[in-house]
Design a protein around this motif. Structure first.
Motif, mmCIF file in Angstrom:
data_model
loop_
_atom_site.group_PDB
_atom_site.id
_atom_site.type_symbol
_atom_site.label_atom_id
_atom_site.label_comp_id
_atom_site.label_asym_id
_atom_site.label_seq_id
_atom_site.Cartn_x
_atom_site.Cartn_y
_atom_site.Cartn_z
ATOM 1 N N ALA A 116 -5.566 9.341 -0.821
ATOM 2 C CA ALA A 116 -5.749 8.222 -1.740
ATOM 3 C C ALA A 116 -4.712 7.183 -1.328
ATOM 4 N N TYR A 117 -4.995 5.940 -1.656
ATOM 5 C CA TYR A 117 -4.003 4.895 -1.419
ATOM 6 C C TYR A 117 -4.054 3.915 -2.577
ATOM 7 N N GLN A 118 -2.864 3.566 -3.047
ATOM 8 C CA GLN A 118 -2.722 2.628 -4.155
ATOM 9 C C GLN A 118 -2.343 1.275 -3.558
ATOM 10 N N VAL B 167 0.847 -1.193 0.000
ATOM 11 C CA VAL B 167 0.000 0.000 0.000
ATOM 12 C C VAL B 167 0.881 1.240 0.000
ATOM 13 N N GLN B 168 0.529 2.203 -0.851
ATOM 14 C CA GLN B 168 1.222 3.489 -0.914
ATOM 15 C C GLN B 168 0.179 4.590 -0.719
ATOM 16 N N GLN C 64 -1.465 -2.845 -4.270
ATOM 17 C CA GLN C 64 -1.066 -3.921 -5.172
ATOM 18 C C GLN C 64 -1.213 -5.227 -4.408
ATOM 19 N N GLU D 66 -4.191 -4.356 -9.080
ATOM 20 C CA GLU D 66 -3.873 -3.039 -8.515
ATOM 21 C C GLU D 66 -5.114 -2.161 -8.567
ATOM 22 N N TYR D 67 -5.321 -1.388 -7.501
ATOM 23 C CA TYR D 67 -6.424 -0.432 -7.500
ATOM 24 C C TYR D 67 -6.062 0.762 -6.624
ATOM 25 N N THR D 68 -6.809 1.841 -6.808
ATOM 26 C CA THR D 68 -6.641 3.041 -5.996
ATOM 27 C C THR D 68 -7.984 3.401 -5.401
ATOM 28 N N SER D 69 -7.973 3.758 -4.119
ATOM 29 C CA SER D 69 -9.186 4.183 -3.433
ATOM 30 C C SER D 69 -8.827 5.362 -2.543
ATOM 31 N N GLY D 70 -9.746 5.775 -1.676
ATOM 32 C CA GLY D 70 -9.475 6.934 -0.852
ATOM 33 C C GLY D 70 -10.139 6.852 0.498
#
Length: 136
Positions: free
Chosen positions: A38-40, A19-20, A42, A89-93
């Protein structure tokens, strides 16, 4: 957007979750107590069987110790199948009413035979430029 300092990582049952987090300056309004990140994510299948992410559990804690728990099906509207050697991989917030906090949790994964197992989502810091200190 402020880029976080490093990725957070955990491997459970042959599934690596990285997580980033990123602070979203343009979405936030510190004067109104609104801070957004936001967090990316994997999710890498290091095992030899296909797995499916069925549900998620998040525990979000702000700098005052207030905690919110979030349960839901899949991630970003999907319940992805992840073949061996592949990455989803996805990005959420996430919003907070304080300038810092942290998140962590787990995913429920299923194997082809229907058996379920939990995969750790590593806890990660949500730190904004307005934080008086880092919460870890």
């Amino acid at each position: 957007m402020t880029i976080g300092t490093h990725a957070y990582e955990a491997t459970t049952h042959g599934v690596r979750v990285s997580v980033q987090p990123f602070y979203l300056e343009e979405e936030s309004d510190p004067e109104e107590g609104q801070f957004f990140w936001a967090y990316q994510v994997q999710i890498e299948n290091l095992g030899d069987e296909t797995v499916q992410l069925k549900s998620r559990y998040w525990r979000i804690t702000d700098s005052l110790g207030r905690t919110e728990e979030v349960h839901g099906d899949g991630v970003v509207g999907e319940q992805p199948m992840i073949d061996p050697g592949y990455v989803f991989e996805y990005t959420s917030g996430a919003p907070l009413t304080t300038a810092s906090g942290f998140m962590g949790g787990s995913y429920e994964m299923h194997k082809n035979d229907g058996s379920a197992f939990e995969v750790e989502i590593p806890s990660f810091s949500l730190d904004s430029p307005y934080s008086s200190h880092t919460v870890n």
